[in-house]
Design an enzyme around this catalytic site. Structure first.
Site, PDB file in Angstrom:
ATOM      1  N   ARG A  88      14.447  19.465  27.424  1.00 55.30           N
ATOM      2  CA  ARG A  88      14.732  18.358  26.487  1.00 55.30           C
ATOM      3  C   ARG A  88      15.181  18.926  25.143  1.00 55.30           C
ATOM      4  O   ARG A  88      14.912  18.338  24.106  1.00 55.30           O
ATOM      5  CB  ARG A  88      13.505  17.480  26.308  1.00 55.30           C
ATOM      6  CG  ARG A  88      12.262  18.240  25.880  1.00 55.30           C
ATOM      7  CD  ARG A  88      11.250  17.284  25.353  1.00 55.30           C
ATOM      8  NE  ARG A  88       9.993  17.978  25.126  1.00 55.30           N
ATOM      9  CZ  ARG A  88       8.966  17.426  24.532  1.00 55.30           C
ATOM     10  NH1 ARG A  88       9.038  16.186  24.120  1.00 55.30           N
ATOM     11  NH2 ARG A  88       7.859  18.094  24.351  1.00 55.30           N
ATOM     12  N   LYS A 107      15.257  19.023  19.619  1.00 54.75           N
ATOM     13  CA  LYS A 107      14.252  18.802  20.679  1.00 54.75           C
ATOM     14  C   LYS A 107      14.039  17.307  20.822  1.00 54.75           C
ATOM     15  O   LYS A 107      13.817  16.613  19.826  1.00 54.75           O
ATOM     16  CB  LYS A 107      12.957  19.517  20.293  1.00 54.75           C
ATOM     17  CG  LYS A 107      11.784  19.298  21.222  1.00 54.75           C
ATOM     18  CD  LYS A 107      10.810  20.461  21.093  1.00 54.75           C
ATOM     19  CE  LYS A 107       9.390  20.007  20.913  1.00 54.75           C
ATOM     20  NZ  LYS A 107       8.479  21.112  20.580  1.00 54.75           N
ATOM     21  N   ARG A 171      15.046  21.789  14.550  1.00 52.76           N
ATOM     22  CA  ARG A 171      14.257  22.898  14.004  1.00 52.76           C
ATOM     23  C   ARG A 171      15.062  24.170  13.889  1.00 52.76           C
ATOM     24  O   ARG A 171      16.029  24.393  14.615  1.00 52.76           O
ATOM     25  CB  ARG A 171      12.990  23.116  14.830  1.00 52.76           C
ATOM     26  CG  ARG A 171      13.224  23.710  16.203  1.00 52.76           C
ATOM     27  CD  ARG A 171      11.877  23.925  16.902  1.00 52.76           C
ATOM     28  NE  ARG A 171      12.051  24.373  18.275  1.00 52.76           N
ATOM     29  CZ  ARG A 171      11.071  24.405  19.170  1.00 52.76           C
ATOM     30  NH1 ARG A 171       9.865  24.008  18.835  1.00 52.76           N
ATOM     31  NH2 ARG A 171      11.297  24.837  20.385  1.00 52.76           N
ATOM     32  N   ASP A 245       5.595  30.648  27.881  1.00 53.87           N
ATOM     33  CA  ASP A 245       6.869  30.084  27.422  1.00 53.87           C
ATOM     34  C   ASP A 245       6.762  29.573  25.988  1.00 53.87           C
ATOM     35  O   ASP A 245       7.783  29.208  25.393  1.00 53.87           O
ATOM     36  CB  ASP A 245       7.344  28.956  28.355  1.00 53.87           C
ATOM     37  CG  ASP A 245       6.266  27.912  28.594  1.00 53.87           C
ATOM     38  OD1 ASP A 245       5.182  28.282  29.072  1.00 53.87           O
ATOM     39  OD2 ASP A 245       6.499  26.734  28.292  1.00 53.87           O
TER      40      ASP A 245
HETATM   41  P1  AMP Z   1       6.247  22.127  26.386  1.00 58.90           P
HETATM   42  O1  AMP Z   1       4.939  21.645  26.916  1.00 58.90           O
HETATM   43  O2  AMP Z   1       6.855  21.213  25.354  1.00 58.90           O
HETATM   44  O3  AMP Z   1       6.183  23.542  25.908  1.00 58.90           O
HETATM   45  O4  AMP Z   1       7.271  22.079  27.601  1.00 58.90           O
HETATM   46  C1  AMP Z   1       7.062  22.768  28.816  1.00 58.90           C
HETATM   47  C2  AMP Z   1       8.282  22.589  29.678  1.00 58.90           C
HETATM   48  O5  AMP Z   1       8.445  21.216  30.046  1.00 58.90           O
HETATM   49  C3  AMP Z   1       9.601  22.999  29.032  1.00 58.90           C
HETATM   50  O6  AMP Z   1      10.422  23.544  30.028  1.00 58.90           O
HETATM   51  C4  AMP Z   1      10.136  21.688  28.516  1.00 58.90           C
HETATM   52  O7  AMP Z   1      11.546  21.708  28.364  1.00 58.90           O
HETATM   53  C5  AMP Z   1       9.720  20.724  29.618  1.00 58.90           C
HETATM   54  N1  AMP Z   1       9.575  19.354  29.138  1.00 58.90           N
HETATM   55  C6  AMP Z   1       8.611  18.863  28.308  1.00 58.90           C
HETATM   56  N2  AMP Z   1       8.806  17.541  28.072  1.00 58.90           N
HETATM   57  C7  AMP Z   1       9.914  17.181  28.750  1.00 58.90           C
HETATM   58  C8  AMP Z   1      10.642  15.946  28.920  1.00 58.90           C
HETATM   59  N3  AMP Z   1      10.250  14.821  28.320  1.00 58.90           N
HETATM   60  N4  AMP Z   1      11.737  15.974  29.698  1.00 58.90           N
HETATM   61  C9  AMP Z   1      12.142  17.105  30.291  1.00 58.90           C
HETATM   62  N5  AMP Z   1      11.511  18.280  30.204  1.00 58.90           N
HETATM   63  C10 AMP Z   1      10.411  18.326  29.433  1.00 58.90           C
HETATM   64 MG    MG Z   2       7.333  24.853  25.105  1.00 62.60          MG
END
Ligand code: AMP
Ligand code: MG
Length: 476
Positions: A88, A107, A171, A245
């Site tokens: 995203r 983001k 960001r 990540d």
């Molecule tokens: P995060 O928990 O934000 O670090 O995200 C972990 C993974 O999930 C990353 O690959 C993000 O790009 C993906 N991700 C989180 N929220 C979404 C969303 N609403 N749509 C698509 N991918 C998401």
């Molecule tokens: Mg992340």
């Protein structure tokens, strides 16, 4: 001078990303814009608000941008996902400023080839949380990605709590290279890509190293991350989702999701609703750091030595050195917080014993009230704890160690204002309902963390007991 983008990541690292177009937000509206940040980096962003909202939501392409989504993998809560990537987020390119090169990333800007089941969107509350907490971290002197703007998209999105306003955070980051970036290519056994990433990361963040010095890179990243986590803990920060990540090779704090600051000190503190085992609890953060760095070492093994057994031996020696390095960094943070100069063999015990004595008391207030204690007024500190006797005994030891500058040192090392959980919650809830007043006031307060507490009691005091235990939800 007009804003100019460079695209070194795309140029130097083909095969590590995909060109992707941000979604066209239906009605972009600038909610908050960091003019001070833009100015400090000499970014020409003096356009009208609507142009900024269009650009910084992705609705209208920024001149010179080439949006891409980066590939990365990651261990999430210990389990390996070989393909995560920007699901995203869109990297628009790099802005070359007088203070260095910064990624500009959106983001919440829509689906990409890495979205898996997700909608590619983000909610206004969590994006404002990223803005607020990253501003607070920067003001506290903790390395962090920076927030340039939050733009409401004009679209409601579906979350657990129902329909909520969607938003994009724009960001700036030293880069978006993560431990998981290396893991992505290691899992596919693409050694040439790892080599290219090592050379790129070195050129961008550690240019004193030779381009093929994978071990040197590991050491340099370790040093920065050790410092970073010690600084987090000094201000009582719990990241909440230290997946590989979410750990940047630059040494910046990245990905503000369910993060929060300690109120009452308990080393086992966890805020995130999804962290049921306490994997990312306050005091567990150095252990997780070492665990994540061991994943980085693993990805770098083929570049550390051609002989695998030898590479493992070298890497293990490095990993064994992380815990002592962290203890040292923590001791330095604590010396500053306690207002003591120079080094004394008894300092580590002095620091540990203070933490024990304030268990259950407010972390931020306890340290800050050491300044008055150093001036002979320990009452406010003693009032923090239920049994003041151990703290009184500790104060006698500490006073013998203090120099004349202690009160000023303590006030410059210990914030009066942090983003208090109850105030963050109140500000985000109001903002979600269109009322920005509490957010604006809290943002101003956290940007002056070391200023006087007098006259700012509404921002310095802990939550009323009616607020109850704080639970954060993953920043979606
Ligand atoms: P995060 O928990 O934000 O670090 O995200 C972990 C993974 O999930 C990353 O690959 C993000 O790009 C993906 N991700 C989180 N929220 C979404 C969303 N609403 N749509 C698509 N991918 C998401
Ligand atoms: Mg992340």
């Amino acid at each position: 001078m007009p804003l100019t983008f460079d695209h070194s990541y795309a140029r130097d690292l083909p095969g590590t990303f995909l060109a992707q177009t941000p979604a066209r937000a239906p009605a972009p509206r600038l909610v908050v814009f960091n003019a001070a940040l833009a100015e400090s980096l000499a970014l020409d962003l003096t356009q009208d608000d609507q142009t900024l909202a269009n650009w910084l939501s992705g609705a209208v392409p920024m001149p010179g941008s080439q949006p891409i989504a980066l590939a990365y993998a990651g261990h999430q809560f210990g389990g390996f996902s070989p393909q995560l990537g920007d699901g995203r987020a869109h990297l628009l390119g790099e802005l070359v400023t007088p203070k260095g090169r910064f990624d500009l990333q959106l983001k919440g800007s829509g689906r990409t080839a890495f979205s898996r089941g997700g909608d590619g969107k983000a909610a206004l509350g969590p994006m404002l949380r990223e803005y607020l907490i990253s501003q607070a971290m920067a003001a506290l002197g903790v390395p962090t990605t920076r927030s340039l703007a939050v733009v409401a998209t004009g679209e409601d999105i579906l979350r657990d709590t129902g329909m909520v306003p969607g938003a994009v955070v724009a960001r700036l980051a030293a880069s978006h290279i993560r431990v998981g970036t290396f893991q992505f290519f290691a899992a596919r056994n693409e050694i040439d890509q790892i080599k290219a990433l090592v050379a790129y990361t070195i050129a961008r963040h550690y240019p004193h190293l030779a381009p093929d010095d994978a071990l040197g890179l590991f050491d340099a990243v370790t040093a920065r991350q050790v410092d970073l986590i010690a600084q987090w803990m000094g201000v009582g920060f719990v990241h909440g989702v230290m997946n590989t990540d979410n750990m940047a090779l630059s040494g910046e704090t990245i990905d503000y999701g369910p993060c929060a600051f300690l109120d009452a000190y308990d080393p086992a503190t966890v805020f995130s609703s999804i962290d049921r085992q306490g994997r990312y609890a306050f005091a567990n953060q150095p252990l997780i750091l070492a665990w994540n760095l061991s994943r980085l070492a693993q990805a770098l093994l083929p570049l550390i030595d051609a002989d695998e057994a030898k590479a493992v031996e070298i890497a293990n020696a490095r990993l064994d050195a992380i815990d002592p390095a962290f203890r040292q960094a923590w001791l330095e943070v604590m010396r500053r917080k306690l207002g003591i100069e120079g080094q004394d063999p008894a300092d580590a015990a002095l620091a540990d014993d203070f933490c024990t004595a304030i268990t259950g008391a407010d972390w931020t207030l306890s340290f800050r009230s050491l300044a008055a204690a150093a001036e002979g007024r320990p009452e406010a500190l003693l009032a923090q704890v239920s049994d003041p006797a151990p703290l009184r005994a500790w104060l006698t030891r500490w006073q013998a160690r203090l120099g004349p500058d202690a009160p000023a040192l303590i006030r410059s090392a210990n914030p009066a204002v942090i983003p208090r959980n109850h105030l963050v919650e109140q500000a985000l809830t109001a903002a979600t309902h269109g009322e920005m007043g509490p957010f604006t006031a809290l943002l101003a307060a956290v940007q002056d963390p070391f200023g006087p507490e007098h006259g700012r009691e509404g921002f310095t005091l802990p939550a009323p007991s009616t607020f109850g235990p704080y639970v954060t939800f993953c920043g979606t």
